[in-house]
Design a protein around this motif. Sequence first.
Motif, mmCIF file in Angstrom:
data_model
loop_
_atom_site.group_PDB
_atom_site.id
_atom_site.type_symbol
_atom_site.label_atom_id
_atom_site.label_comp_id
_atom_site.label_asym_id
_atom_site.label_seq_id
_atom_site.Cartn_x
_atom_site.Cartn_y
_atom_site.Cartn_z
ATOM 1 N N SER A 101 41.297 36.434 38.893
ATOM 2 C CA SER A 101 40.862 36.555 40.279
ATOM 3 C C SER A 101 39.751 35.537 40.517
ATOM 4 O O SER A 101 39.257 34.893 39.584
ATOM 5 C CB SER A 101 40.340 37.971 40.543
ATOM 6 O OG SER A 101 39.204 38.225 39.735
ATOM 7 N N GLU A 102 39.351 35.402 41.759
ATOM 8 C CA GLU A 102 38.288 34.444 42.080
ATOM 9 C C GLU A 102 37.009 34.784 41.331
ATOM 10 O O GLU A 102 36.264 33.902 40.897
ATOM 11 C CB GLU A 102 38.039 34.442 43.586
ATOM 12 C CG GLU A 102 39.198 33.871 44.400
ATOM 13 C CD GLU A 102 38.898 33.861 45.890
ATOM 14 O OE1 GLU A 102 37.739 34.174 46.254
ATOM 15 O OE2 GLU A 102 39.803 33.544 46.668
ATOM 16 N N GLU A 103 36.734 36.091 41.168
ATOM 17 C CA GLU A 103 35.525 36.514 40.479
ATOM 18 C C GLU A 103 35.592 36.220 38.984
ATOM 19 O O GLU A 103 34.566 36.006 38.328
ATOM 20 C CB GLU A 103 35.287 38.014 40.693
ATOM 21 C CG GLU A 103 34.988 38.421 42.131
ATOM 22 C CD GLU A 103 36.234 38.453 43.000
ATOM 23 O OE1 GLU A 103 37.358 38.445 42.437
ATOM 24 O OE2 GLU A 103 36.099 38.451 44.252
ATOM 25 N N TYR A 105 37.205 33.645 37.477
ATOM 26 C CA TYR A 105 37.302 32.228 37.114
ATOM 27 C C TYR A 105 36.084 31.720 36.331
ATOM 28 O O TYR A 105 36.238 31.081 35.291
ATOM 29 C CB TYR A 105 37.502 31.369 38.366
ATOM 30 C CG TYR A 105 38.953 31.093 38.674
ATOM 31 C CD1 TYR A 105 39.740 30.333 37.796
ATOM 32 C CD2 TYR A 105 39.546 31.580 39.825
ATOM 33 C CE1 TYR A 105 41.076 30.077 38.084
ATOM 34 C CE2 TYR A 105 40.893 31.337 40.116
ATOM 35 C CZ TYR A 105 41.645 30.579 39.244
ATOM 36 O OH TYR A 105 42.963 30.330 39.518
#
Length: 621
Positions: A101-103, A105
């Motif tokens: 997820s973006e968190e 990365y």
Amino acid sequence: MDEKLHNHILTLTKQLVDLVKDCASEDVLGMIATHCISTRREIDKKNPLASPSRQVQFLTGLLLSTSEPENPKDFTKSDWERSINILNELFSSYALMYWPSEEEYPQITDEWRESRQIAMPAFLHYFNTGILATIEQVVKRVTDYLFPFSQELSASHGISASEAINVAAWIAKYMQEHIDSFQEVHKKEKLHRIKFLNRAKEEGWDIPTMREKAQNTELPHLHRLIQQGFNGLYKVSLEALKVQFGELVATAYWSHFVISRGEVEGLTYLTEKNPVTTKPLCLISDGIAICPLVNTLYWAVLELFENYLSNYSQRDSFFRFRGKQLERGGRNILQRIFADNAIYLPSVFETQDLQNEHDLILIYKDTLIVVEAKATPPIEPFRDPSKAFIRLKRAFKSGTGIQKAFDQGSRIVDKLSNNQDINLYNDQGELIKTLQHSYFKNQLIICLTRDDFGPLAVELSLLLEKEPTQQYPWAVNILDLESIVNAYEYFGWGAEKFIQFICDRVSLQGKIIAFDELDIVGFTLEHGDLSQLQSSSYNRFHLNPTYTEIFDRIEEAQSGGEPVEYAPTQPFINDYQDLMSEVIEEASSLIKQPVRVGVKVGRNDPCPCDSGLKYKKCCGQ
């Protein structure tokens, strides 16, 4: 699971439920059955399902989790096409669980990558892969593993495995005959209709005359037969089973393998237990059931009874028997390749007091093959990648896993490699053979599994622990081994080519990306051998899954179909890294530096992105 992805999966699942909940069971299941038969006969390839059997069972389970509507609406072709699109998107969405997820990365670690590299293919293979066996192979497995427990199964279920498989076979034959009869009537009606219309055109009949004349032809009768045939497609009645098998067997079969709408509770996720896998017949009216996927009739017998035997009081005796049957089955298949030219030593021990057992030692000329069999099926992966990784790794290294099979076989190979001779004893403690280390040129290990472990067996470098000096084993499930030997027999090949394949195959561990061992063997059937991959400078190869299709063609040829010619071709080989580099390079050339704000650029001025082009030919476009 990422919350956004989780909500997307829930949304797609709800869309599927909304598509079918207000439709009659017969309409939805009939559409599914028609699609499955059309796809099998290559009539309808326009909208294929990515994993037909799994997706069909999931959709059926969702349908049966709702109630039969009082005033059902039509389930149209567009509804079915929409269902296919949602099912494909839904099944693909599960793979996204393993992407960051973006968190996540900024926090990606080597451990994070390793867990997903193993858990992702294992999860997708376990839940997405459909039935990878022929009906004959499933029936043989039922015969080999369940028939000896007929007394226990009859007592617990009122029907034995042999009786259940006979009923399944009869239903499949009955339905196929009904389909064939329906198609014949349909062809006959079409011929009569064309003939009738041509005559009407020649004689200039009007509509009332055509109606009158039609009553004196076979058309009305054929239309009635078509309607009757259509109404009976994919269906079977309890009464028909009673006539064929008697009251007790028919009733027992019906109670265990038929499911009603509304009987499935709480099905939301692909990973949840779906009763449809053991109840492939869906009740649509009193005493009438429909089967959308006929092959599941056979798998249901196997799954229902094996689940029971794996959990009842005598489970240990079933597990021991299952292991011995796998050993015997593997030996019988290998004997088809090596025939009387090899020495077979089943169930031998390294010590006189029966320590360090080996399932099969096979000696062919100067080649030694140690076969270690593991009959325990693959464990179900969790949805959570980290937990799935831990569980898969533990199962792989357990006493019933592939690692254990390798460790057992390595005891023999390592001793011979260290210039030690090995005495082998039978279960009576009698010396039956001495393996002399100087005699063997090739020393191979086969880890034979009963079930398909997918990429964890194909790509052993993911989990297998070994010393750098040790050679990888060859891991193969018994169904694939049978298909491979069947193909070798078809082309008239023998032991020498088989041994060469194993030697070449183990040298490519860690370099081939595939979900199925048959992809790799299919590559050799299409291109001669694995030498093109061995000699290539590339580090990794992703094999096209269509390589397995040659095994279907061979099976069809052996049943009277078109012969399969062995005509090796040169494969197209390219490296993903090179391909991606080209894509990135091409994409980079299209990405221009931003024009500085506040600076006026004339159309014929040099472009500020330093491309060397005029502004009007570059960013000015």
